[in-house]
Structure formats: C-alpha cells, structure tokens
Design a protein around this motif. Structure first.
Motif, short mmCIF file in Angstrom:
data_model
loop_
_atom_site.label_atom_id
_atom_site.label_comp_id
_atom_site.label_asym_id
_atom_site.label_seq_id
_atom_site.Cartn_x
_atom_site.Cartn_y
_atom_site.Cartn_z
N UNK A 11 0.68 -1.39 -0.19
CA UNK A 11 0.06 -0.20 -0.58
C UNK A 11 0.90 1.52 0.28
N UNK A 12 1.85 1.37 0.36
CA UNK A 12 2.91 2.13 -0.23
C UNK A 12 3.57 2.39 -1.51
N UNK A 13 3.66 3.89 -1.79
CA UNK A 13 4.59 4.16 -3.40
C UNK A 13 5.29 5.43 -3.00
N UNK A 14 6.05 5.14 -4.24
CA UNK A 14 6.63 6.25 -3.82
C UNK A 14 6.36 7.62 -5.10
N UNK A 15 6.55 8.64 -5.18
CA UNK A 15 6.49 9.62 -6.70
C UNK A 15 7.29 8.78 -7.84
N UNK A 16 8.39 7.84 -7.66
CA UNK A 16 8.64 7.62 -8.50
C UNK A 16 8.12 5.89 -9.29
N UNK A 17 7.22 5.96 -8.03
CA UNK A 17 6.74 4.79 -8.74
C UNK A 17 5.56 4.69 -9.68
N UNK A 18 5.05 6.06 -9.23
CA UNK A 18 3.81 6.53 -10.13
C UNK A 18 4.36 6.64 -11.62
#
Length: 447
Positions: free
Chosen positions: A347-354
C-alpha cells in the motif's frame, strides 16, 4: 611599420598559443600567417591596444597577450588598477568581436582571448588560500570538488563556477553547490536534514498564501520582490505556493506530488531551488499511502489495480523464498532491491513508482519479476512445489498456490482453494473446521 610589427607580433603569439592546444576552434588548422589581410584602421588601432595591454605588478610587467598562461596563479600582488585595466580590455574585446567578420579566424581568436581575460579577472578577485576538504555549514556537509572541466552554477550567487581556477564545494546530502567565498553567506539549511526530521509531501495543490502575507519579500532570502519585477521579479513555486526572487527560483521544473495524487497529472511545473532539491531527494521514498489519501484513484487508473495485484502476489511468494535454500543462494528477492518496499507491503508508493506506472515501465519490469518468482516456485524448485495446496472442496486439479489467478485463499487459515469451489460452497473452510475441532478436543482433555 609599427602596425606591421604589431601584427607580426600578434601572429607569433597566436602560433605559440595554438601550440599549447588551448584553442577550441581551430585545432589542426594551418596558420594564415602573412596571407592575412590588413584590418580597417579602427580595428588595427584596437589590435594595437590589445597587443600593448600590460598589467604592472610588484615583480615587473605581465603581458596580456595570447602567449600568456592565463591559467596559472598571478605572480606578485595586484591592486585595484590592475583589475580596472582588465575590465577595460574585456570591454574592448567585446566591441572588437562585434565588428569583425562573422566566423572569421580573427573573431574566433578574439573570443578565446576574451575568455582568458575573464578568467584572469576572476582569478585576481579570488584570494589564493588553502581550503579544507570538508566543511560544515547549517547542517550542510560540504566536500571540496576536484573537477576542473565541468561547468556548474553557484546556488548562492547564481554565477558560473570556473572549476579551473576557483575553489568550490558540493553538499553530499542535498547536492548544494557554491563557491568557497559564498559559503559564509548561506542561509538555507540542508534539505536532507529536513527529510530526516519530516519525510512527507505537501499534498495540497499549490497552497498559495499571497505576496502580502510574505510582506512582499522572498520566502527564502527575504529580499524585496514584486509581480512587476521591481526591484526583483516574484516567481511562484508550484509545490509550496510561495513566491521567491530570481536568485532562489531559477524556473526549474519538477513533477508535483499533489497533482499526481489528486489529478493523476504528471506535467512538470516551475519550482524554486530548495523545492527542486527536496523533491529530488524524496523521489524514491515510499511515503504515499494512496488508499488513505485518495482511494478513488484505483477506480479510475487501471494500471494501479494491476500493480497492486502484482505486489500482493509477490508478498505471497516471499515466505517461499525465505524458507528456500536455493532461492536464498540465488538472491531472488534482490531483483527488487531498488523498490524494497514492494517486499514489505502493498500500500505504500513513492513518487517514482507513480511516474513509472504512468509511463508503463513499472508494469513491464514487475511482470517480469513476477514471472521469474512464479517459475522458481512452481517449476524449478521441488521444495517450493511441496508447499503447494490441493483444493479440499473438489479434491481435483493440479497443485494450487495462493498467488495463482484462479484461486482463493481463506483469510483465517490461509488454505488455498479453486475460486469457483470456494465461492460456490456454502460450508465453512474444511481446514478451519478441522483446526476448530482439534482445539475443542484438546480443551476437553485438559478439563
């Protein structure tokens, strides 16, 4: 005769200069020598001015011609008049460049001379002193740079750093670059220290408060600013919503996290220098919990649903690898070392993931990793195959694994069944029933 002698002296110095291979325009070309035509009287007089330009020092006379090594430290002490003479020579050089024929050899040589004069002027302005390799300023950990060829811009004074003759430093934490002489003027603490204390994004889209709330001053250096550009232009940072002067805001662009989360918008917007460094350092940090911030985003972005399913499957595969000797030796989980949070939660994302989800890169790479992991468990490793399940409801079919697309998992005991069997069967999970019955028998014996 004087002009001819000066011109011959100029050509002789030019030949010496080209032998040092410092001319970036015409290496390897032959000299025109005596074939060069005479210049117009005005240019000839200016040429005589440059040929005769000299700076007086305590140790004698130093020529400013092309034969001089402009990259060496000056000998002797220089006074203010020396710097003024250099400034005059630079201005004359600029005028001569505009008057000479375009792309001519003399114009190219004059441009090179202008560069050397400017370097010499900068050299005289900077004191010669031994600088330490490491310096600490406002939580910045500055390291002395050794690069001489790469051209950078000082983050404090916004001028070029000439690494060949100037001492400069880079912060190892936030990559803030500045001249040695500008270090004592720094007022902004290191951005990395802010991240270590408060690692989160501004999640409101451009939270502007207005210039009046800032007292018509830059939010960082507090210099006067206005929208009219007098005395300095007010530039808004799209990340913080605040206004900055042109020295603190260079019109750099970056993707804004709030716009991505709320609007799924990835168009870069103008941000100030401090926000640019902060966003760059936060880019790969998994601090965005999308389910809490904007749960409706999964209803409109299909790629997010796909990535969430792949991450859930990888978390189900992780226990197999932890208990498998072959998987540990092959270091399979290290294939996700750049996105360590993928093997910790879903459930945790980084801005690079998005950003990578939007471009499609993450879907391709994560699908490849998923396929490799599944192949090891279901085909390559006998130990992992032995940990599979058989559907206890229909008792038919192949060995099942919790990450298979056609299976369902009991939330209580983690038993795996065919999806159709699990939802069509109205009874409770057989494994849960056995465990409950066994517990009741143990309680009866203890009583």
């Amino acid at each position: 005769m004087t002009n001819v002698a000066d011109e011959m002296e100029y050509d002789e110095r030019l030949a010496q200069f080209r032998q040092t291979r410092l001319n970036p325009f015409d290496r390897g070309e032959e000299e025109d020598g005596p074939q060069r035509g005479r210049m117009p009287p005005q240019q000839e007089a200016r040429q005589e001015l440059f040929s005769g330009t000299r700076i007086q020092s305590s140790d004698g006379t130093m020529d400013l011609g092309l034969a001089e090594d402009h990259f060496s430290r000056p000998v002797g002490s220089f006074v203010a008049s020396d710097i003024e003479q250099l400034k005059v020579a630079i201005e004359e050089c600029k005028k001569l460049i505009l008057e000479l024929p375009e792309h001519s050899e003399r114009q190219k040589d004059t441009v090179v001379k202008l560069i050397h004069l400017r370097l010499k002027l900068q050299e005289l302005k900077d004191p010669d002193e031994d600088e330490p390799n490491l310096r600490m300023v406002l939580e910045h950990r500055f390291s002395k740079e050794k690069s001489k060829s790469v051209k950078h811009t000082c983050d404090k004074c916004s001028t070029i750093i000439w690494g060949l003759i100037q001492t400069w430093y880079t912060c190892t934490g936030c990559y803030y670059r500045c001249h040695s002489k500008c270090m004592n003027l720094i007022t902004k603490p290191c951005v990395r220290s802010k991240i270590s204390h408060q690692s989160e994004y501004e999640l409101s889209i451009c939270p502007e408060i207005g210039l009046d709330r800032q007292d018509y001053r830059c939010a960082e250096c507090r210099s006067p600013i206005s929208l009219r550009g007098v005395p300095s232009e007010a530039r808004q940072c799209d990340y913080t919503g605040q206004y900055f002067c042109s020295a603190c805001h260079w019109n750099d662009t970056a993707i804004i996290p709030a716009r991505v989360i709320h609007n799924w918008e990835f168009e870069p917007r103008k941000v100030c220098r401090s926000s640019l460094r902060y966003l760059a350092l936060m880019l790969s940090r998994p601090v965005l919990k999308l389910k809490e911030i904007n749960p409706l985003l999964f209803n409109f972005v299909e790629e997010l649903v796909e990535i969430r399913k792949l991450r859930q499957d990888i978390l189900l595969m992780k226990p197999y690898f932890i208990t498998c000797k072959e998987a540990m030796e092959a270091r399979l989980l290290l294939q996700l070392q750049d996105r360590q949070h993928f093997v910790e939660n879903d459930n945790m994302y980084s801005l690079q993931d998005l950003i990578d989800i939007s471009s499609g890169r993450l879907s391709c790479s994560l699908t490849e990793v998923h396929t490799t992991f599944a192949k090891h468990i279901k085909l390559d490793c006998d130990r992992c195959q032995a940990k599979g399940f058989v559907c206890e409801l229909c008792k038919e079919g192949d060995i099942l694994f919790p990450f298979d697309s056609h299976t369902s998992v009991c939330h209580d005991c983690s038993a795996v069944f065919h999806r159709d069997c699990y939802y069509d069967n109205s009874t409770t999970c057989p494994r849960c029933a056995r465990m409950s019955e066994r517990k009741q028998d143990e309680d009866t014996k203890d009583a």
